[in-house]
Design a protein around this motif. Structure first.
Motif, PDB file in Angstrom:
ATOM      1  N   GLY A 147     -47.092 -38.024  71.362  1.00 15.55           N
ATOM      2  CA  GLY A 147     -47.752 -38.398  70.110  1.00 15.55           C
ATOM      3  C   GLY A 147     -49.227 -38.045  70.147  1.00 15.55           C
ATOM      4  O   GLY A 147     -49.745 -37.540  71.147  1.00 15.55           O
ATOM      5  N   SER A 148     -49.895 -38.327  69.044  1.00 11.07           N
ATOM      6  CA  SER A 148     -51.324 -38.026  68.916  1.00 11.07           C
ATOM      7  C   SER A 148     -52.162 -39.119  69.560  1.00 11.07           C
ATOM      8  O   SER A 148     -51.678 -40.227  69.797  1.00 11.07           O
ATOM      9  CB  SER A 148     -51.691 -37.906  67.432  1.00 11.07           C
ATOM     10  OG  SER A 148     -50.948 -36.878  66.809  1.00 11.07           O
ATOM     11  N   PRO A 149     -53.453 -38.836  69.851  1.00  8.23           N
ATOM     12  CA  PRO A 149     -54.325 -39.867  70.426  1.00  8.23           C
ATOM     13  C   PRO A 149     -54.322 -41.143  69.594  1.00  8.23           C
ATOM     14  O   PRO A 149     -54.278 -41.073  68.354  1.00  8.23           O
ATOM     15  CB  PRO A 149     -55.707 -39.197  70.417  1.00  8.23           C
ATOM     16  CG  PRO A 149     -55.408 -37.742  70.544  1.00  8.23           C
ATOM     17  CD  PRO A 149     -54.153 -37.533  69.737  1.00  8.23           C
ATOM     18  N   PRO A 150     -54.347 -42.310  70.253  1.00  8.67           N
ATOM     19  CA  PRO A 150     -54.238 -43.592  69.546  1.00  8.67           C
ATOM     20  C   PRO A 150     -55.518 -43.969  68.801  1.00  8.67           C
ATOM     21  O   PRO A 150     -56.310 -44.799  69.260  1.00  8.67           O
ATOM     22  CB  PRO A 150     -53.924 -44.578  70.663  1.00  8.67           C
ATOM     23  CG  PRO A 150     -54.580 -43.961  71.864  1.00  8.67           C
ATOM     24  CD  PRO A 150     -54.405 -42.485  71.699  1.00  8.67           C
ATOM     25  N   PHE A 173     -40.145 -28.150  72.467  1.00 10.76           N
ATOM     26  CA  PHE A 173     -39.632 -27.920  71.105  1.00 10.76           C
ATOM     27  C   PHE A 173     -40.748 -27.953  70.078  1.00 10.76           C
ATOM     28  O   PHE A 173     -40.914 -27.040  69.271  1.00 10.76           O
ATOM     29  CB  PHE A 173     -38.575 -28.959  70.734  1.00 10.76           C
ATOM     30  CG  PHE A 173     -38.216 -28.914  69.274  1.00 10.76           C
ATOM     31  CD1 PHE A 173     -37.374 -27.925  68.783  1.00 10.76           C
ATOM     32  CD2 PHE A 173     -38.769 -29.815  68.366  1.00 10.76           C
ATOM     33  CE1 PHE A 173     -37.069 -27.848  67.428  1.00 10.76           C
ATOM     34  CE2 PHE A 173     -38.482 -29.742  67.021  1.00 10.76           C
ATOM     35  CZ  PHE A 173     -37.621 -28.757  66.547  1.00 10.76           C
ATOM     36  N   GLN A 174     -41.532 -29.015  70.112  1.00 10.15           N
ATOM     37  CA  GLN A 174     -42.547 -29.207  69.076  1.00 10.15           C
ATOM     38  C   GLN A 174     -43.565 -28.071  69.056  1.00 10.15           C
ATOM     39  O   GLN A 174     -43.865 -27.491  68.009  1.00 10.15           O
ATOM     40  CB  GLN A 174     -43.263 -30.542  69.295  1.00 10.15           C
ATOM     41  CG  GLN A 174     -44.315 -30.848  68.232  1.00 10.15           C
ATOM     42  CD  GLN A 174     -45.316 -31.868  68.728  1.00 10.15           C
ATOM     43  OE1 GLN A 174     -45.667 -31.900  69.905  1.00 10.15           O
ATOM     44  NE2 GLN A 174     -45.805 -32.698  67.830  1.00 10.15           N
ATOM     45  N   LYS A 175     -44.084 -27.723  70.208  1.00  9.53           N
ATOM     46  CA  LYS A 175     -45.160 -26.740  70.262  1.00  9.53           C
ATOM     47  C   LYS A 175     -44.643 -25.324  70.015  1.00  9.53           C
ATOM     48  O   LYS A 175     -45.291 -24.516  69.337  1.00  9.53           O
ATOM     49  CB  LYS A 175     -45.900 -26.856  71.591  1.00  9.53           C
ATOM     50  CG  LYS A 175     -46.674 -28.169  71.707  1.00  9.53           C
ATOM     51  CD  LYS A 175     -47.268 -28.368  73.075  1.00  9.53           C
ATOM     52  CE  LYS A 175     -48.213 -29.571  73.105  1.00  9.53           C
ATOM     53  NZ  LYS A 175     -47.584 -30.854  72.770  1.00  9.53           N
ATOM     54  N   THR A 176     -43.460 -24.998  70.566  1.00  9.21           N
ATOM     55  CA  THR A 176     -42.898 -23.677  70.304  1.00  9.21           C
ATOM     56  C   THR A 176     -42.563 -23.512  68.831  1.00  9.21           C
ATOM     57  O   THR A 176     -42.745 -22.425  68.255  1.00  9.21           O
ATOM     58  CB  THR A 176     -41.650 -23.439  71.177  1.00  9.21           C
ATOM     59  OG1 THR A 176     -42.007 -23.597  72.549  1.00  9.21           O
ATOM     60  CG2 THR A 176     -41.089 -22.046  70.974  1.00  9.21           C
TER      61      THR A 176
END
Length: 278
Positions: A121-124, A175-178
Motif C-alpha cells: 500500500g501507499s505511505p500511511p 503484478f501491480q507495478k508491471t
C-alpha cells in the motif's frame, strides 16, 4: 509492556510515514541524519523523529529497529547493524526477495531477532492505510503488531517462517507495478499513431482496467527509481521458484528509462516522451 524505543533506517517517504505511526506507541523514534539528504532531514522533522549523532547510538538505544531503504542497500545495512551487535528486534521491511531476507536473518541471528516485513500500500498519510505483513518468531511479531496498534499502519502475521512476508509483498508488487508499465507502453504506442484518446475511451468502458487511468503513467515515472529494483527482486524470486523471470526483468528495464525522473513531477506527455527517447 513498557513503550519501546524504535530506530528507523532510513526515513524515505515510506519509512518516515511508518516511523511517524510507530511514534504513537513508542517512547521515542530515533534516526541518524549523518550522510542523509536535506529531503530526508525535512521528512524526519515533519514526522517528529528524534535525531541521534551516530548509528551506534541509535542501535544502543533502540529496542526495535525498522529497516526501510532502497532494496540494493538492504544487506549492507544489515551487515552494519550486525557489526554493532544489535540485540533487539530487527524488522527487515525492504522490498527484497525471500532468499535475501533469510541471508539477513542469518547475519543477525547471533544477537538480534529478525522479523520479516512487507508493506503493501501507499505511505500511511492523508487517509492511506497500508498493511505491514509480518513473519518470524511469534513473540517478536506480536511486539511489532503492538507498536502499530491504533495507527494507520495495519498489521497481519503470516506465520513464523522468515521470507513469507517478503514473498507476499513481491508477488503483489510484481503484478501491480508491471501492469503500470504495460499501461505506459500501450499509451505510448497508441500516441505514436494518434489514437491514444481512443484507447483511453475504450479502456474507460472497463472501470477495472489500469488502462483507464493513463494519468498514473507520470506517477509511475516518478517512482521508477524504486520500482525497478523491486521488480528485479521479484524476478529473482521467480527464478528461484523455477518460474520464468523475463517479463519482470523487461518491466524493470523499461522503468530504468525513467530513473532520473524522481521528484520531477512530469506530465503524462513528458513521461511518454522520456519513455520513447531515453
Amino acid at each position: 509492556m513498557d513503550q519501546p524505543t524504535v530506530g528507523i533506517l532510513h526515513p524515505g517517504s515510506m519509512g518516515a510515514a511508518v516511523a511517524a505511526c510507530a511514534a504513537t506507541n513508542a517512547a521515542a523514534v530515533l534516526w541518524c541524519p549523518t550522510g542523509r539528504s536535506p529531503a530526508s532531514v525535512t521528512r524526519a522533522e515533519q514526522s517528529g523523529l528524534t535525531p541521534v549523532a551516530t548509528m551506534r547510538e541509535l542501535l544502543d538505544r533502540s529496542d526495535i529497529v525498522i529497516s526501510l531503504c532502497p532494496p540494493a542497500a538492504a544487506e549492507d545495512l544489515a551487515r552494519d547493524v550486525a557489526g554493532h551487535r544489535f540485540v533487539g528486534v530487527y524488522v527487515e521491511a525492504n522490498a527484497i526477495n525471500p532468499t535475501r531476507v533469510q541471508r539477513i536473518a542469518a547475519l543477525l541471528e547471533d544477537d538480534a531477532t529478525v522479523v520479516d516485513g512487507g508493506v503493501v500500500g501507499s505511505p500511511p498519510a492523508g487517509g492511506k492505510t497500508p498493511t505491514l505483513y509480518l513473519s518470524g518468531r511469534d513473540d517478536a511479531a506480536r511486539r511489532i503488531q503492538a507498536l502499530f496498534e491504533g495507527t494507520a499502519v495495519r498489521t497481519a502475521v503470516l506465520g513464523t517462517e522468515v521470507g513469507k512476508a517478503s514473498a507476499l509483498k513481491l508477488a503483489y508488487a510484481s503484478f501491480q507495478k508491471t501492469s503500470r508499465v504495460l499501461v505506459a507502453l500501450a499509451v505510448g504506442m497508441a500516441r505514436e499513431h494518434g489514437v491514444d484518446q481512443e484507447l483511453i475511451e475504450v479502456a474507460s468502458r472497463r472501470t477495472d482496467s489500469y488502462l483507464s487511468e493513463p494519468q498514473y503513467v507520470a506517477k509511475t515515472a516518478d517512482r521508477a527509481w524504486r520500482w525497478g529494483p523491486e521488480l528485479e527482486e521479484a524476478a529473482d524470486a521467480l527464478e528461484a521458484a523455477g518460474l520464468p523471470p523475463e517479463m519482470l526483468r523487461a518491466a524493470a528495464s523499461t522503468l530504468a528509462r525513467w530513473n532520473d525522473a524522481k521528484d520531477s513531477e512530469l506530465t503524462l506527455t513528458e513521461a511518454l516522451d522520456r519513455l520513447a527517447q531515453p
